[in-house]
Motif scaffolding. Structure first.
Motif, PDB file in Angstrom:
ATOM      1  N   MET A   1     -11.159   6.894   5.818  1.00 21.08           N
ATOM      2  CA  MET A   1      -9.850   6.955   6.464  1.00 21.08           C
ATOM      3  C   MET A   1      -9.925   6.553   7.934  1.00 21.08           C
ATOM      4  O   MET A   1     -10.981   6.563   8.561  1.00 21.08           O
ATOM      5  N   LYS A   2      -8.759   6.205   8.491  1.00 19.18           N
ATOM      6  CA  LYS A   2      -8.637   5.965   9.922  1.00 19.18           C
ATOM      7  C   LYS A   2      -8.800   7.292  10.654  1.00 19.18           C
ATOM      8  O   LYS A   2      -8.501   8.357  10.117  1.00 19.18           O
ATOM      9  N   LYS A   3      -9.267   7.226  11.886  1.00 14.09           N
ATOM     10  CA  LYS A   3      -9.456   8.432  12.676  1.00 14.09           C
ATOM     11  C   LYS A   3      -8.499   8.432  13.874  1.00 14.09           C
ATOM     12  O   LYS A   3      -8.270   7.371  14.446  1.00 14.09           O
ATOM     13  N   PRO A   4      -7.979   9.587  14.281  1.00 14.04           N
ATOM     14  CA  PRO A   4      -8.158  10.896  13.674  1.00 14.04           C
ATOM     15  C   PRO A   4      -7.430  10.992  12.336  1.00 14.04           C
ATOM     16  O   PRO A   4      -6.309  10.487  12.198  1.00 14.04           O
TER      17      PRO A   4
ATOM     18  N   THR B   1       8.924  -2.448  -2.441  1.00 12.82           N
ATOM     19  CA  THR B   1       7.989  -3.545  -2.677  1.00 12.82           C
ATOM     20  C   THR B   1       7.043  -3.739  -1.501  1.00 12.82           C
ATOM     21  O   THR B   1       5.837  -3.964  -1.673  1.00 12.82           O
ATOM     22  N   LYS B   2       7.581  -3.614  -0.299  1.00 13.15           N
ATOM     23  CA  LYS B   2       6.799  -3.884   0.910  1.00 13.15           C
ATOM     24  C   LYS B   2       5.931  -2.707   1.336  1.00 13.15           C
ATOM     25  O   LYS B   2       4.803  -2.900   1.824  1.00 13.15           O
ATOM     26  N   TYR B   3       6.427  -1.485   1.142  1.00 21.63           N
ATOM     27  CA  TYR B   3       5.781  -0.336   1.760  1.00 21.63           C
ATOM     28  C   TYR B   3       5.183   0.688   0.788  1.00 21.63           C
ATOM     29  O   TYR B   3       4.634   1.689   1.238  1.00 21.63           O
ATOM     30  N   VAL B   4       5.274   0.443  -0.513  1.00 24.61           N
ATOM     31  CA  VAL B   4       4.744   1.425  -1.479  1.00 24.61           C
ATOM     32  C   VAL B   4       3.693   0.772  -2.373  1.00 24.61           C
ATOM     33  O   VAL B   4       3.955  -0.262  -3.000  1.00 24.61           O
ATOM     34  N   ASP B   5       2.519   1.376  -2.420  1.00 25.92           N
ATOM     35  CA  ASP B   5       1.471   0.980  -3.347  1.00 25.92           C
ATOM     36  C   ASP B   5       1.045   2.209  -4.142  1.00 25.92           C
ATOM     37  O   ASP B   5       0.993   3.321  -3.610  1.00 25.92           O
ATOM     38  N   VAL B   6       0.741   2.003  -5.405  1.00 27.60           N
ATOM     39  CA  VAL B   6       0.345   3.098  -6.295  1.00 27.60           C
ATOM     40  C   VAL B   6      -1.088   2.854  -6.757  1.00 27.60           C
ATOM     41  O   VAL B   6      -1.444   1.737  -7.139  1.00 27.60           O
ATOM     42  N   PHE B   7      -1.897   3.917  -6.710  1.00 26.36           N
ATOM     43  CA  PHE B   7      -3.317   3.796  -7.018  1.00 26.36           C
ATOM     44  C   PHE B   7      -3.699   4.708  -8.179  1.00 26.36           C
ATOM     45  O   PHE B   7      -3.039   5.719  -8.427  1.00 26.36           O
ATOM     46  N   LYS B   8      -4.787   4.345  -8.853  1.00 29.00           N
ATOM     47  CA  LYS B   8      -5.280   5.148  -9.965  1.00 29.00           C
ATOM     48  C   LYS B   8      -6.411   6.077  -9.555  1.00 29.00           C
ATOM     49  O   LYS B   8      -6.945   6.800 -10.383  1.00 29.00           O
ATOM     50  N   SER B   9      -6.726   6.071  -8.285  1.00 26.64           N
ATOM     51  CA  SER B   9      -7.787   6.930  -7.766  1.00 26.64           C
ATOM     52  C   SER B   9      -7.377   7.446  -6.391  1.00 26.64           C
ATOM     53  O   SER B   9      -6.891   6.670  -5.562  1.00 26.64           O
ATOM     54  N   PRO B  10      -7.591   8.736  -6.116  1.00 27.60           N
ATOM     55  CA  PRO B  10      -7.281   9.246  -4.783  1.00 27.60           C
ATOM     56  C   PRO B  10      -8.166   8.631  -3.708  1.00 27.60           C
ATOM     57  O   PRO B  10      -7.746   8.491  -2.557  1.00 27.60           O
ATOM     58  N   TYR B  11      -9.375   8.232  -4.087  1.00 28.43           N
ATOM     59  CA  TYR B  11     -10.288   7.640  -3.121  1.00 28.43           C
ATOM     60  C   TYR B  11      -9.820   6.246  -2.723  1.00 28.43           C
ATOM     61  O   TYR B  11      -9.945   5.847  -1.555  1.00 28.43           O
ATOM     62  N   GLU B  12      -9.268   5.508  -3.677  1.00 32.67           N
ATOM     63  CA  GLU B  12      -8.704   4.193  -3.360  1.00 32.67           C
ATOM     64  C   GLU B  12      -7.447   4.346  -2.505  1.00 32.67           C
ATOM     65  O   GLU B  12      -7.214   3.575  -1.582  1.00 32.67           O
ATOM     66  N   ALA B  13      -6.636   5.349  -2.812  1.00 33.61           N
ATOM     67  CA  ALA B  13      -5.405   5.571  -2.054  1.00 33.61           C
ATOM     68  C   ALA B  13      -5.685   5.891  -0.596  1.00 33.61           C
ATOM     69  O   ALA B  13      -4.859   5.607   0.279  1.00 33.61           O
ATOM     70  N   CYS B  14      -6.843   6.472  -0.315  1.00 36.41           N
ATOM     71  CA  CYS B  14      -7.157   6.914   1.045  1.00 36.41           C
ATOM     72  C   CYS B  14      -7.839   5.857   1.912  1.00 36.41           C
ATOM     73  O   CYS B  14      -8.038   6.090   3.112  1.00 36.41           O
ATOM     74  N   LYS B  15      -8.175   4.718   1.357  1.00 30.33           N
ATOM     75  CA  LYS B  15      -8.859   3.699   2.152  1.00 30.33           C
ATOM     76  C   LYS B  15      -7.963   3.229   3.297  1.00 30.33           C
ATOM     77  O   LYS B  15      -6.857   2.747   3.095  1.00 30.33           O
TER      78      LYS B  15
ATOM     79  N   GLY C   1     -15.144  14.983   2.110  1.00 26.67           N
ATOM     80  CA  GLY C   1     -16.040  14.270   3.007  1.00 26.67           C
ATOM     81  C   GLY C   1     -16.021  12.777   2.718  1.00 26.67           C
ATOM     82  O   GLY C   1     -15.990  11.946   3.638  1.00 26.67           O
ATOM     83  N   LYS C   2     -15.995  12.442   1.448  1.00 28.84           N
ATOM     84  CA  LYS C   2     -15.917  11.035   1.029  1.00 28.84           C
ATOM     85  C   LYS C   2     -14.573  10.435   1.423  1.00 28.84           C
ATOM     86  O   LYS C   2     -14.504   9.282   1.871  1.00 28.84           O
ATOM     87  N   LEU C   3     -13.505  11.210   1.263  1.00 30.25           N
ATOM     88  CA  LEU C   3     -12.178  10.728   1.657  1.00 30.25           C
ATOM     89  C   LEU C   3     -12.121  10.490   3.165  1.00 30.25           C
ATOM     90  O   LEU C   3     -11.615   9.457   3.631  1.00 30.25           O
TER      91      LEU C   3
ATOM     92  N   LEU D   1     -12.143  21.754   5.590  1.00 33.37           N
ATOM     93  CA  LEU D   1     -11.657  20.436   5.974  1.00 33.37           C
ATOM     94  C   LEU D   1     -11.750  20.207   7.480  1.00 33.37           C
ATOM     95  O   LEU D   1     -12.056  19.096   7.936  1.00 33.37           O
ATOM     96  N   LYS D   2     -11.501  21.253   8.249  1.00 31.93           N
ATOM     97  CA  LYS D   2     -11.621  21.120   9.704  1.00 31.93           C
ATOM     98  C   LYS D   2     -13.069  20.874  10.104  1.00 31.93           C
ATOM     99  O   LYS D   2     -13.339  20.117  11.046  1.00 31.93           O
ATOM    100  N   GLU D   3     -14.010  21.490   9.395  1.00 30.28           N
ATOM    101  CA  GLU D   3     -15.429  21.271   9.667  1.00 30.28           C
ATOM    102  C   GLU D   3     -15.826  19.820   9.381  1.00 30.28           C
ATOM    103  O   GLU D   3     -16.704  19.266  10.051  1.00 30.28           O
ATOM    104  N   ILE D   4     -15.187  19.212   8.382  1.00 28.76           N
ATOM    105  CA  ILE D   4     -15.446  17.801   8.075  1.00 28.76           C
ATOM    106  C   ILE D   4     -14.949  16.912   9.204  1.00 28.76           C
ATOM    107  O   ILE D   4     -15.548  15.882   9.521  1.00 28.76           O
ATOM    108  N   GLY D   5     -13.842  17.328   9.837  1.00 34.92           N
ATOM    109  CA  GLY D   5     -13.273  16.535  10.926  1.00 34.92           C
ATOM    110  C   GLY D   5     -11.783  16.323  10.838  1.00 34.92           C
ATOM    111  O   GLY D   5     -11.172  15.762  11.749  1.00 34.92           O
ATOM    112  N   PHE D   6     -11.181  16.775   9.734  1.00 34.32           N
ATOM    113  CA  PHE D   6      -9.742  16.609   9.548  1.00 34.32           C
ATOM    114  C   PHE D   6      -8.942  17.492  10.505  1.00 34.32           C
ATOM    115  O   PHE D   6      -9.363  18.604  10.859  1.00 34.32           O
TER     116      PHE D   6
END
Length: 203
Positions: free
Chosen positions: A163-166, A123-137, A157-159, A181-186
């Motif tokens: 996201m938090k960096k790094p 309940t405290k630590y798990v959230d489920v999303f319907k979009s990968p983009y929402e999950a990555c915020k 790139g959008k994801l 992905l490394k070129e994007i910055g991941f």
């Protein structure tokens, strides 16, 4: 070897072979087949440990986007899914899991995780999303556990932008283009590749 096999059949069949060999006093053969299950469990634990170590040895209160919960693509079947075991290890360290799977319902995800940890933790630590983009915020990393084809074609790139960096990607299915992905910055970590990468805070 990918991050681990799941499903209701393969492990059960292997354990049946272990039992059969033991009844025939073929102890070495039984140990061989039992080793397959043990290696599978070890691989899941090893992947979770990689995530923790490469996130500066702690995932406490960090958001992790878990991509995939079914044991394989094109199904909603979660039986013996590697996501359950990896999720448990991360929840044990009090990571905040942000789960996205295109077919598995939220109640199934939370039910499965509730069987390996407490319902209060879920309940405290798990959230489920319907979009990968929402999950990555505001997530610190992406962890790919199921080989859904759509994960190859996401706008990383959008994801990365939300996201938090790094930001890191842990690819348990060898799906993503590491170079891109490394070129994007991941920071990118994939099964079967070198464990540690230098951290560039100013890509």
């Amino acid at each position: 070897m990918p991050v681990g096999f799941g499903g209701s059949c393969f492990q059960k069949d292997v354990l049946s072979l272990v039992y059969l060999c033991e009844t025939l006093n073929l102890s070495k053969v039984a140990n061989y087949f039992l080793g397959i299950v043990e290696i599978n469990n070890y691989q899941r634990r090893r992947f979770a440990d990689l995530i923790i170590s490469e996130m500066f040895n702690t995932v406490t209160d960090k958001k992790i986007a878990l991509f995939g919960f079914a044991f394989k693509k094109n199904t909603a079947d979660t039986r013996e899914s590697s996501a359950i075991h990896i999720g448990k290890h991360l929840l044990d360290e009090r990571a905040h899991l942000c789960v996205y799977d295109p077919k598995v319902p939220e109640q199934n995800i939370k039910h499965e995780l509730g069987l390996v940890t407490s319902k209060d933790i879920v309940t405290k630590y798990v959230d489920v999303f319907k979009s990968p983009y929402e999950a990555c915020k505001n997530a610190h990393s992406i962890v790919i556990v199921t080989e859904w084809d759509e994960f190859k074609d996401l706008d990383y790139g959008k994801l990365y932008a939300v996201m938090k960096k790094p930001a890191s990607v842990f690819d348990g299915r060898l799906l993503v283009d590491q170079k891109k992905l490394k070129e994007i910055g991941f920071r990118v970590f994939s099964i079967g590749t070198a464990k540690t990468q230098s951290l560039n805070l100013f890509p």
